[in-house]
Design a protein around this motif. Structure first.
Motif, PDB file in Angstrom:
ATOM      1  N   ALA A 233      66.725-125.886  24.935  1.00 29.88           N
ATOM      2  CA  ALA A 233      67.846-125.017  24.606  1.00 29.88           C
ATOM      3  C   ALA A 233      67.578-123.604  25.108  1.00 29.88           C
ATOM      4  O   ALA A 233      66.482-123.074  24.911  1.00 29.88           O
ATOM      5  N   ARG A 234      68.591-123.024  25.741  1.00 26.46           N
ATOM      6  CA  ARG A 234      68.454-121.645  26.211  1.00 26.46           C
ATOM      7  C   ARG A 234      69.363-120.745  25.389  1.00 26.46           C
ATOM      8  O   ARG A 234      70.535-121.043  25.184  1.00 26.46           O
ATOM      9  N   ALA A 235      68.812-119.630  24.943  1.00 24.55           N
ATOM     10  CA  ALA A 235      69.571-118.590  24.271  1.00 24.55           C
ATOM     11  C   ALA A 235      69.094-117.258  24.841  1.00 24.55           C
ATOM     12  O   ALA A 235      67.925-116.893  24.672  1.00 24.55           O
ATOM     13  N   ALA A 236      69.968-116.589  25.570  1.00 26.13           N
ATOM     14  CA  ALA A 236      69.666-115.305  26.218  1.00 26.13           C
ATOM     15  C   ALA A 236      68.487-115.472  27.172  1.00 26.13           C
ATOM     16  O   ALA A 236      68.561-116.239  28.118  1.00 26.13           O
ATOM     17  N   ASP A 237      67.376-114.788  26.911  1.00 31.86           N
ATOM     18  CA  ASP A 237      66.232-114.800  27.825  1.00 31.86           C
ATOM     19  C   ASP A 237      65.117-115.734  27.394  1.00 31.86           C
ATOM     20  O   ASP A 237      63.971-115.558  27.801  1.00 31.86           O
ATOM     21  N   GLN A 238      65.410-116.719  26.575  1.00 32.77           N
ATOM     22  CA  GLN A 238      64.365-117.611  26.063  1.00 32.77           C
ATOM     23  C   GLN A 238      64.820-119.068  26.131  1.00 32.77           C
ATOM     24  O   GLN A 238      65.962-119.384  25.846  1.00 32.77           O
ATOM     25  N   VAL A 239      63.885-119.940  26.498  1.00 30.82           N
ATOM     26  CA  VAL A 239      64.116-121.383  26.458  1.00 30.82           C
ATOM     27  C   VAL A 239      63.215-121.954  25.369  1.00 30.82           C
ATOM     28  O   VAL A 239      62.004-121.732  25.381  1.00 30.82           O
ATOM     29  N   THR A 240      63.808-122.667  24.430  1.00 30.65           N
ATOM     30  CA  THR A 240      63.055-123.312  23.360  1.00 30.65           C
ATOM     31  C   THR A 240      63.024-124.810  23.636  1.00 30.65           C
ATOM     32  O   THR A 240      64.049-125.413  23.942  1.00 30.65           O
ATOM     33  N   ILE A 241      61.839-125.387  23.513  1.00 34.45           N
ATOM     34  CA  ILE A 241      61.661-126.826  23.714  1.00 34.45           C
ATOM     35  C   ILE A 241      61.073-127.391  22.432  1.00 34.45           C
ATOM     36  O   ILE A 241      60.067-126.887  21.931  1.00 34.45           O
TER      37      ILE A 241
ATOM     38  N   ILE B   7      58.004-125.119  21.222  1.00 41.47           N
ATOM     39  CA  ILE B   7      57.432-124.065  22.045  1.00 41.47           C
ATOM     40  C   ILE B   7      58.572-123.216  22.588  1.00 41.47           C
ATOM     41  O   ILE B   7      59.726-123.642  22.589  1.00 41.47           O
ATOM     42  N   ALA B   8      58.237-122.016  23.069  1.00 37.59           N
ATOM     43  CA  ALA B   8      59.245-121.124  23.644  1.00 37.59           C
ATOM     44  C   ALA B   8      58.730-120.568  24.965  1.00 37.59           C
ATOM     45  O   ALA B   8      57.592-120.119  25.053  1.00 37.59           O
ATOM     46  N   LEU B   9      59.588-120.625  25.965  1.00 30.76           N
ATOM     47  CA  LEU B   9      59.298-120.024  27.265  1.00 30.76           C
ATOM     48  C   LEU B   9      60.031-118.685  27.290  1.00 30.76           C
ATOM     49  O   LEU B   9      61.248-118.639  27.425  1.00 30.76           O
ATOM     50  N   LYS B  10      59.281-117.601  27.145  1.00 37.03           N
ATOM     51  CA  LYS B  10      59.876-116.277  26.998  1.00 37.03           C
ATOM     52  C   LYS B  10      59.844-115.443  28.274  1.00 37.03           C
ATOM     53  O   LYS B  10      60.455-114.389  28.326  1.00 37.03           O
ATOM     54  N   ALA B  11      59.126-115.900  29.295  1.00 36.76           N
ATOM     55  CA  ALA B  11      59.016-115.143  30.539  1.00 36.76           C
ATOM     56  C   ALA B  11      58.946-116.108  31.717  1.00 36.76           C
ATOM     57  O   ALA B  11      58.513-117.252  31.571  1.00 36.76           O
TER      58      ALA B  11
END
Length: 116
Positions: free
Chosen positions: A96-104, A23-27
């Motif tokens: 993992a965080r890359a720029a403005d997104q957290v991927t789980i 999943i990705a947390l984009k906001a």
């Protein structure tokens, strides 16, 4: 050539993915859920003034008596954390965080006891 590409695409749909789920947390304050392994996971992020993301994740077993366990972490850009939960040692969770997104992601791993 089209036949080969169609056959390759069909084969890829039959082979299970190596990744169990992602999943990705984009906001900020956007919640997502992941249902892989023996646990269900719900996570959200909060953006902090100094640039870090505070990620909160709640893990819960799928049993009626399962009590949720909450994990909080501060992620800066390019941070990556991996762990498993005591209730499910066969799944490794990666935040993992890359720029403005957290991927789980949740990925199954081989697990055996030393006595076996």
């Amino acid at each position: 050539m089209k036949t080969i590409m169609a056959a390759a695409a069909a084969t890829m749909m039959l082979v299970p993915s190596a990744f169990a789920g992602e999943i990705a947390l984009k906001a900020p304050m956007q919640a997502q859920s992941l249902h892989e392994g023996a646990l269900d996971l719900v996570a959200y992020r909060r953006d902090l003034a100094e640039g870090g993301f505070e990620v909160t994740a709640a893990f819960r077993a799928r049993t009626p008596s399962g009590e949720p366990q909450v994990v909080k972490m501060l992620l800066a850009d390019q941070d990556r954390v991996q762990f498993s939960m005591p209730q499910d040692l066969r799944t490794v969770y990666t935040f993992a965080r890359a720029a403005d997104q957290v991927t789980i992601s949740a990925e199954p791993v081989a697990f055996s006891l030393a006595s076996q």
